[in-house]
Structures are given as structure tokens and as C-alpha cells.
Write a protein that holds these residues in place. Structure first.
Motif, short mmCIF file in Angstrom:
data_model
loop_
_atom_site.label_atom_id
_atom_site.label_comp_id
_atom_site.label_asym_id
_atom_site.label_seq_id
_atom_site.Cartn_x
_atom_site.Cartn_y
_atom_site.Cartn_z
N ASN A 30 12.24 -5.21 -1.92
CA ASN A 30 11.17 -5.86 -1.24
C ASN A 30 11.16 -7.38 -1.27
O ASN A 30 11.13 -8.13 -0.17
CB ASN A 30 9.68 -5.24 -1.27
N ARG A 57 12.38 -9.93 1.92
CA ARG A 57 11.54 -10.78 2.35
C ARG A 57 12.06 -12.40 2.52
O ARG A 57 11.49 -12.93 3.26
CB ARG A 57 10.13 -10.83 1.76
N VAL A 101 14.54 -12.20 5.81
CA VAL A 101 14.21 -11.80 7.17
C VAL A 101 14.56 -12.86 8.17
O VAL A 101 14.22 -14.36 7.85
CB VAL A 101 12.70 -11.44 7.13
N VAL A 135 11.61 -4.97 10.81
CA VAL A 135 10.85 -5.21 9.68
C VAL A 135 9.40 -5.10 10.07
O VAL A 135 9.05 -5.65 11.24
CB VAL A 135 10.98 -6.89 9.13
N PRO A 180 5.34 -8.24 4.50
CA PRO A 180 6.39 -7.54 5.10
C PRO A 180 6.85 -6.24 4.15
O PRO A 180 6.59 -6.19 2.79
CB PRO A 180 7.68 -8.42 5.04
N PHE A 224 9.60 -2.74 4.52
CA PHE A 224 10.74 -2.28 4.99
C PHE A 224 10.89 -0.64 5.06
O PHE A 224 11.75 -0.08 5.71
CB PHE A 224 12.17 -2.87 4.27
N LEU A 269 16.40 -7.88 9.96
CA LEU A 269 17.02 -7.79 8.89
C LEU A 269 18.43 -7.29 8.97
O LEU A 269 18.24 -6.35 9.32
CB LEU A 269 16.08 -7.15 7.62
#
Length: 283
Positions: free
Chosen positions: A62, A66, A69, A113, A120, A122, A277
Motif C-alpha cells: 500500500n 500510493r 498512483v 484505485v 488510498p 487497493f 495504477l
């Protein structure tokens, strides 16, 4: 790589260091603090790096993702975490050497996303029992599915379901929800498929509401979770949309990609950016 990630042994992490060292045009960075992986990823984007590979669990993934993105830099994953939810969804090999080769040589795809307010995620995120357990799990010294199952059983006896107000295409009151999950991918991790019909590139967020159930039903719900048949349960309600707004009576404890976080607000806005992404994996 997060040197403190998951259940991987020092010998296995040393193996990763050696394997990466043998690759051309590759450099290994170790994260040193929370948020460091995002900083490394953002710098990689500025330098025009084509791939950045997260070595760790869903939390590390994560953090790296992020920072990527909206960019042209693709995310690869070498999964060494406790659950490896996104890696499993993308059908990335779980063996270290195969995962490294997969990240270096496989095709790039684009995935959606999702966001909880501005956070954010995923794979999955949500409120209720899952967030409660994630918070308890994060405080344990040991990791892995066994520890998570132990904490889930312990938490079941003390957790009290809550009520929420939900706004999407229509406003509804959700009374005494055990948990509410917003899913981009199919699973939490460890092949626990909370939303088996989710597609990670379809431009939709799936919401899964688990209603309170008797303790005797827990084994059946657990079996359904791992078999991918949970939506067939009478304790499950689902909906799909591009945006949700969730309101609670008190400030919300959430989880996002397995990471717990106590918010200072009782309102959640769940949104989505389609195919924002780039990832290395099978979508």
C-alpha cells in the motif's frame, strides 16, 4: 523492502538481497520508517523508473502503491507478508525467486484505485469487526493466519455490532452491522474471499455487509469465506457503485489493506479512480 515485514525469516530476507543483487539495473532500498516506501516510490517516479517492486506485506505494498498512483511507473510485488491479498488477487507467485522473476518479466496492466476519504486502498477496506480485529492483530508480537484466527475468536466475544447510515444511489439505514467491507479486489488475504465477484479494473466498488450472526454459524461463514461462496449466505448483503458515503454515531475505526487506523471523523466517503495504477500481474 520492509525488513520487518510478515513472517519471513532473516535467511529468506538475505536470499532476497542476494537475488536482487544479481539483477541488472536493479537496486534494493530498505524502508526505515512509516511512509518511507511512499517517499522512495515518489522519487522513483520523478526519475522515470519503469518498475518499483514492493517486497513485503499488504501494508508495504500500500505504501509503495500510493506513491505510484497516476504515474507510468508499474508496481511489482514480492509477497512476504501475513496475508498478501493484492499479490494473491494478481496471481503473483508466493515463492521469493519466482516472484522476483515474475516482477521483472511479466506484463503490465492497469487497476482501479479506491479511497476512504483521502486514504488510498487497493484491495479491501472497511469498518466494524474487521477493523477491530486488525487493530488487535497489529499489537501482537507474532504474525500469520494462526495469530489472526486467534484474535478473531477472542474479539468475537467482546465486539458489539454498530449501526450506520449509508448513501449511494439510495440512502439506507444499516442496523447492527457486524462489518462493512468496501472491496476493490476479491479478498482480505490468505485467500479469504470477502468479495469473490470483485474485478479490480471494472470501475466499481463492491460493498459487503455482514449482518450479526450466532456464534454457531461462524464455522459455516468461515468455510464460505475461503471457498468463495460467502455471497450465498443469508447474513450477507452486497451492492456495487462508484461512490459511497458512510456515517456512524461515533468516530470511526477503519482498516485499509489490513492496516488499522482510528479516524477523528464519523463520516467516510468511499471513491474510486479507474485504472489509476499500473501493476505487474494478471488482472
Amino acid at each position: 523492502m520492509n525488513p520487518k515485514s510478515g513472517t519471513t525469516t532473516p535467511a529468506q530476507k538475505n536470499k532476497i538481497t542476494i537475488l536482487v543483487g544479481k539483477q541488472a539495473n536493479a537496486k534494493l532500498f530498505f524502508t526505515e520508517y512509516s511512509g518511507h516506501a511512499t517517499e522512495i516510490a515518489q522519487q522513483a517516479v520523478k526519475e522515470g523508473i519503469t518498475k518499483i517492486i514492493a517486497v513485503g506485506g499488504d501494508g508495504t505494498v500500500n505504501e509503495v502503491a500510493r506513491g505510484l498512483v497516476g504515474s507510468e511507473t508499474a508496481l511489482g510485488i514480492v509477497p512476504i507478508g501475513s496475508g498478501n491479498g493484492l499479490a494473491r488477487h494478481l496471481k503473483i507467485p508466493l515463492k521469493i525467486d519466482k516472484a522476483i522473476q515474475f516482477a521483472l518479466s511479466s506484463n503490465v496492466s492497469s487497476i482501479d484505485v479506491c479511497f476512504l476519504n483521502e486514504i488510498p486502498f487497493f484491495c479491501t477496506a472497511g469498518v466494524g469487526f474487521d477493523a477491530f480485529v486488525a487493530n488487535e492483530f497489529a499489537q501482537q508480537n507474532s504474525r500469520g493466519l494462526k495469530t489472526y484466527a486467534k484474535m478473531s475468536l477472542k474479539s468475537f466475544r467482546t465486539y458489539k455490532p454498530e449501526s450506520y447510515h449509508l448513501e449511494s444511489q439510495q440512502s439506507v439505514e444499516i442496523k447492527n452491522a457486524f462489518s462493512i467491507t468496501f472491496a476493490n479486489a476479491t479478498q482480505y488475504g490468505n485467500n479469504a474471499m470477502i468479495s469473490p465477484k470483485s474485478k479490480i479494473d471494472d470501475g466499481l466498488i463492491e460493498m459487503v455487509v455482514l449482518k450479526p450472526f450466532p456464534f454457531g454459524a461462524a464455522p459455516i461463514i468461515g468455510v464460505r469465506l475461503f471457498r468463495g461462496t460467502l455471497p450465498n449466505s443469508r447474513y450477507i448483503e452486497t451492492a456495487s457503485d462508484t461512490e459511497f458515503i458512510l456515517k456512524a454515531e461515533e468516530d470511526l475505526l477503519i482498516h485499509y489493506d489490513g492496516e488499522p487506523l482510528q479516524l477523528s471523523t464519523n463520516v467516510l466517503k468511499i471513491t474510486l479512480k479507474p485504472k489509476a495504477l499500473k501493476v505487474i500481474g494478471y488482472v
